[in-house]
Design a protein around this motif. Structure first.
Motif, PDB file in Angstrom:
ATOM      1  N   THR A  59       0.879  -1.165   0.000  1.00  0.00           N
ATOM      2  CA  THR A  59       0.000   0.000   0.000  1.00  0.00           C
ATOM      3  C   THR A  59       0.915   1.214   0.000  1.00  0.00           C
ATOM      4  OG1 THR A  59      -0.116   0.044   2.414  1.00  0.00           O
ATOM      5  CG2 THR A  59      -1.825  -1.213   1.264  1.00  0.00           C
ATOM      6  N   ALA A  60       0.357   2.393   0.180  1.00  0.00           N
ATOM      7  CA  ALA A  60       1.167   3.614   0.140  1.00  0.00           C
ATOM      8  C   ALA A  60       2.203   3.649   1.259  1.00  0.00           C
ATOM      9  CB  ALA A  60       0.261   4.834   0.232  1.00  0.00           C
ATOM     10  N   ASN A  61       1.883   3.037   2.408  1.00  0.00           N
ATOM     11  CA  ASN A  61       2.764   3.169   3.564  1.00  0.00           C
ATOM     12  C   ASN A  61       3.424   1.881   4.021  1.00  0.00           C
ATOM     13  OD1 ASN A  61       2.072   5.888   3.727  1.00  0.00           O
ATOM     14  ND2 ASN A  61       0.272   5.424   4.940  1.00  0.00           N
ATOM     15  N   ALA A  62       2.894   0.728   3.645  1.00  0.00           N
ATOM     16  CA  ALA A  62       3.419  -0.514   4.233  1.00  0.00           C
ATOM     17  C   ALA A  62       3.017  -1.721   3.392  1.00  0.00           C
ATOM     18  CB  ALA A  62       2.872  -0.671   5.648  1.00  0.00           C
ATOM     19  N   PHE A  63       3.537  -2.867   3.820  1.00  0.00           N
ATOM     20  CA  PHE A  63       3.094  -4.142   3.271  1.00  0.00           C
ATOM     21  C   PHE A  63       1.893  -4.600   4.090  1.00  0.00           C
ATOM     22  CE2 PHE A  63       7.485  -4.098   1.877  1.00  0.00           C
ATOM     23  CZ  PHE A  63       7.377  -4.576   0.581  1.00  0.00           C
ATOM     24  N   GLU A  64       0.787  -4.839   3.415  1.00  0.00           N
ATOM     25  CA  GLU A  64      -0.435  -5.249   4.092  1.00  0.00           C
ATOM     26  C   GLU A  64      -1.188  -6.246   3.221  1.00  0.00           C
ATOM     27  OE1 GLU A  64      -2.824  -1.954   5.278  1.00  0.00           O
ATOM     28  OE2 GLU A  64      -1.152  -0.903   6.197  1.00  0.00           O
ATOM     29  N   VAL A  65      -2.230  -6.824   3.782  1.00  0.00           N
ATOM     30  CA  VAL A  65      -3.091  -7.719   3.014  1.00  0.00           C
ATOM     31  C   VAL A  65      -3.893  -6.860   2.045  1.00  0.00           C
ATOM     32  CG1 VAL A  65      -5.027  -9.317   3.138  1.00  0.00           C
ATOM     33  CG2 VAL A  65      -3.217  -9.426   4.840  1.00  0.00           C
ATOM     34  N   VAL A  66      -3.741  -7.147   0.738  1.00  0.00           N
ATOM     35  CA  VAL A  66      -4.426  -6.336  -0.266  1.00  0.00           C
ATOM     36  C   VAL A  66      -5.491  -7.127  -1.032  1.00  0.00           C
ATOM     37  CG1 VAL A  66      -2.543  -4.696  -0.571  1.00  0.00           C
ATOM     38  CG2 VAL A  66      -2.607  -6.764  -1.967  1.00  0.00           C
ATOM     39  N   ASN A  67      -5.433  -8.447  -0.996  1.00  0.00           N
ATOM     40  CA  ASN A  67      -6.439  -9.279  -1.659  1.00  0.00           C
ATOM     41  C   ASN A  67      -6.883 -10.390  -0.724  1.00  0.00           C
ATOM     42  OD1 ASN A  67      -6.456  -7.939  -4.119  1.00  0.00           O
ATOM     43  ND2 ASN A  67      -4.762  -9.159  -4.913  1.00  0.00           N
ATOM     44  N   VAL A  68      -8.179 -10.651  -0.746  1.00  0.00           N
ATOM     45  CA  VAL A  68      -8.755 -11.747   0.037  1.00  0.00           C
ATOM     46  C   VAL A  68      -9.725 -12.508  -0.857  1.00  0.00           C
ATOM     47  CG1 VAL A  68     -10.198 -12.340   2.011  1.00  0.00           C
ATOM     48  CG2 VAL A  68      -8.536 -10.497   2.217  1.00  0.00           C
ATOM     49  N   PHE A  69      -9.544 -13.806  -0.942  1.00  0.00           N
ATOM     50  CA  PHE A  69     -10.474 -14.676  -1.660  1.00  0.00           C
ATOM     51  C   PHE A  69     -11.216 -15.515  -0.639  1.00  0.00           C
ATOM     52  CE2 PHE A  69      -7.283 -13.745  -4.845  1.00  0.00           C
ATOM     53  CZ  PHE A  69      -8.064 -13.457  -5.948  1.00  0.00           C
ATOM     54  N   ILE A  70     -12.539 -15.556  -0.761  1.00  0.00           N
ATOM     55  CA  ILE A  70     -13.375 -16.281   0.192  1.00  0.00           C
ATOM     56  C   ILE A  70     -14.227 -17.290  -0.566  1.00  0.00           C
ATOM     57  CG2 ILE A  70     -15.097 -16.079   2.022  1.00  0.00           C
ATOM     58  CD1 ILE A  70     -14.289 -13.143   2.315  1.00  0.00           C
ATOM     59  N   TRP A  71     -14.360 -18.481  -0.005  1.00  0.00           N
ATOM     60  CA  TRP A  71     -15.206 -19.515  -0.607  1.00  0.00           C
ATOM     61  C   TRP A  71     -15.853 -20.349   0.488  1.00  0.00           C
ATOM     62  CZ3 TRP A  71      -9.937 -19.551  -0.424  1.00  0.00           C
ATOM     63  CH2 TRP A  71      -9.337 -20.617   0.232  1.00  0.00           C
ATOM     64  N   PRO A  72     -17.002 -20.955   0.190  1.00  0.00           N
ATOM     65  CA  PRO A  72     -17.670 -21.815   1.178  1.00  0.00           C
ATOM     66  C   PRO A  72     -17.077 -23.217   1.159  1.00  0.00           C
ATOM     67  CG  PRO A  72     -19.008 -21.666  -0.783  1.00  0.00           C
ATOM     68  CD  PRO A  72     -17.823 -20.760  -0.997  1.00  0.00           C
ATOM     69  N   HIS A  73     -17.089 -23.883   2.306  1.00  0.00           N
ATOM     70  CA  HIS A  73     -16.623 -25.263   2.363  1.00  0.00           C
ATOM     71  C   HIS A  73     -17.615 -26.198   1.693  1.00  0.00           C
ATOM     72  CE1 HIS A  73     -13.092 -25.656   5.278  1.00  0.00           C
ATOM     73  NE2 HIS A  73     -13.077 -24.454   4.756  1.00  0.00           N
ATOM     74  N   LYS A  74     -18.910 -25.946   1.897  1.00  0.00           N
ATOM     75  CA  LYS A  74     -19.956 -26.765   1.276  1.00  0.00           C
ATOM     76  C   LYS A  74     -20.935 -25.831   0.570  1.00  0.00           C
ATOM     77  CE  LYS A  74     -19.848 -30.374   4.788  1.00  0.00           C
ATOM     78  NZ  LYS A  74     -20.619 -31.020   5.857  1.00  0.00           N
ATOM     79  N   VAL A  75     -20.998 -25.945  -0.734  1.00  0.00           N
ATOM     80  CA  VAL A  75     -21.872 -25.078  -1.523  1.00  0.00           C
ATOM     81  C   VAL A  75     -23.341 -25.325  -1.176  1.00  0.00           C
ATOM     82  CG1 VAL A  75     -22.572 -24.480  -3.868  1.00  0.00           C
ATOM     83  CG2 VAL A  75     -20.174 -24.932  -3.366  1.00  0.00           C
ATOM     84  N   ALA A  76     -23.692 -26.532  -0.823  1.00  0.00           N
ATOM     85  CA  ALA A  76     -25.085 -26.857  -0.505  1.00  0.00           C
ATOM     86  C   ALA A  76     -25.584 -26.098   0.727  1.00  0.00           C
ATOM     87  CB  ALA A  76     -25.235 -28.355  -0.280  1.00  0.00           C
ATOM     88  N   ASP A 103     -13.085  -5.088   8.367  1.00  0.00           N
ATOM     89  CA  ASP A 103     -12.717  -4.550   9.679  1.00  0.00           C
ATOM     90  C   ASP A 103     -11.316  -5.001  10.070  1.00  0.00           C
ATOM     91  OD1 ASP A 103     -15.145  -3.275   9.905  1.00  0.00           O
ATOM     92  OD2 ASP A 103     -16.029  -4.770  11.255  1.00  0.00           O
ATOM     93  N   SER A 104     -10.959  -6.233   9.704  1.00  0.00           N
ATOM     94  CA  SER A 104      -9.627  -6.747  10.023  1.00  0.00           C
ATOM     95  C   SER A 104      -8.586  -6.359   8.981  1.00  0.00           C
ATOM     96  CB  SER A 104      -9.660  -8.272  10.139  1.00  0.00           C
ATOM     97  OG  SER A 104     -10.436  -8.659  11.236  1.00  0.00           O
ATOM     98  N   TYR A 105      -9.007  -6.269   7.734  1.00  0.00           N
ATOM     99  CA  TYR A 105      -8.090  -5.951   6.634  1.00  0.00           C
ATOM    100  C   TYR A 105      -8.674  -4.815   5.801  1.00  0.00           C
ATOM    101  CZ  TYR A 105      -6.327 -10.456   8.050  1.00  0.00           C
ATOM    102  OH  TYR A 105      -5.835 -11.489   8.798  1.00  0.00           O
ATOM    103  N   PRO A 106      -8.536  -3.571   6.272  1.00  0.00           N
ATOM    104  CA  PRO A 106      -9.209  -2.440   5.620  1.00  0.00           C
ATOM    105  C   PRO A 106      -8.716  -2.133   4.209  1.00  0.00           C
ATOM    106  CG  PRO A 106      -7.769  -1.680   7.381  1.00  0.00           C
ATOM    107  CD  PRO A 106      -7.795  -3.165   7.462  1.00  0.00           C
ATOM    108  N   ASN A 107      -7.513  -2.536   3.851  1.00  0.00           N
ATOM    109  CA  ASN A 107      -6.978  -2.240   2.524  1.00  0.00           C
ATOM    110  C   ASN A 107      -7.173  -3.378   1.534  1.00  0.00           C
ATOM    111  OD1 ASN A 107      -5.995   0.329   3.274  1.00  0.00           O
ATOM    112  ND2 ASN A 107      -4.268  -0.649   4.281  1.00  0.00           N
ATOM    113  N   ALA A 108      -7.928  -4.378   1.915  1.00  0.00           N
ATOM    114  CA  ALA A 108      -8.072  -5.568   1.079  1.00  0.00           C
ATOM    115  C   ALA A 108      -9.231  -5.424   0.095  1.00  0.00           C
ATOM    116  CB  ALA A 108      -8.291  -6.799   1.943  1.00  0.00           C
ATOM    117  N   ALA A 109      -9.020  -5.968  -1.087  1.00  0.00           N
ATOM    118  CA  ALA A 109     -10.096  -6.121  -2.063  1.00  0.00           C
ATOM    119  C   ALA A 109     -10.609  -7.548  -1.909  1.00  0.00           C
ATOM    120  CB  ALA A 109      -9.568  -5.894  -3.473  1.00  0.00           C
ATOM    121  N   ILE A 110     -11.908  -7.685  -1.658  1.00  0.00           N
ATOM    122  CA  ILE A 110     -12.479  -9.000  -1.394  1.00  0.00           C
ATOM    123  C   ILE A 110     -13.083  -9.559  -2.668  1.00  0.00           C
ATOM    124  CG2 ILE A 110     -14.246 -10.243  -0.097  1.00  0.00           C
ATOM    125  CD1 ILE A 110     -13.794  -8.241   2.148  1.00  0.00           C
ATOM    126  N   ASP A 111     -12.735 -10.796  -2.957  1.00  0.00           N
ATOM    127  CA  ASP A 111     -13.271 -11.480  -4.124  1.00  0.00           C
ATOM    128  C   ASP A 111     -13.809 -12.828  -3.677  1.00  0.00           C
ATOM    129  OD1 ASP A 111     -13.959 -11.927  -6.745  1.00  0.00           O
ATOM    130  OD2 ASP A 111     -11.988 -12.698  -7.315  1.00  0.00           O
TER     131      ASP A 111
END
Length: 135
Positions: A69-86, A105-113
């Motif tokens: 990011t502009a000031n530091a190394f941080e989490v910038v991408n987050v991928f989320i998936w369900p364990h069971k689609v059903a 709230d935990s990773y304010p600079n992250a893009a969530i996909d």
């Protein structure tokens, strides 16, 4: 006689320690929240380790990616998936937005996909709710 008392005292201390450790175990809290269909976010803040989220009886896993990011190394991408689609039966767009908000709230600079099929669901709903522009 003193040896028996000392061993008994050590056994009692060990049982108290084991009980406290069991009650405070985050994995146990996650399983309990999953059974009770409550929200729980389990993350140890290590970028190399995935986080787990349970919400309304559905268990999700998230993968974090470190970037700059502009000031530091941080989490910038987050991928989320369900364990069971059903288990996604009955969830609505607002549920996924709630999970996104909690992750942000935990990773304010992250893009969530979201991974499939939630990704398609979120994009379909977004396109369906946008007004049609006439040219």
């Amino acid at each position: 006689m003193w040896v028996i008392r000392l061993l008994l005292f050590a056994l009692i201390i060990f049982l108290i320690y084991s009980t406290v450790k069991y009650l405070l175990n985050p994995k146990r809290k996650l399983e309990l929240a999953h059974e009770q269909k409550r929200f729980f976010f389990l993350d140890n803040k290590n970028v190399r380790r995935n986080f787990l989220v349970t919400y309304k009886g559905v268990l999700f896993e998230g993968e974090k990616y470190l970037g700059t990011t502009a000031n530091a190394f941080e989490v910038v991408n987050v991928f989320i998936w369900p364990h069971k689609v059903a288990d996604l039966n009955g969830l609505v767009r607002e549920d996924f937005e709630f999970i996104e908000k909690k992750v942000l709230d935990s990773y304010p600079n992250a893009a969530i996909d979201w991974k499939s099929p939630i990704h398609e669901f979120m994009n379909k709903n977004y396109k369906a709710n946008t007004p049609f522009k006439k040219e």
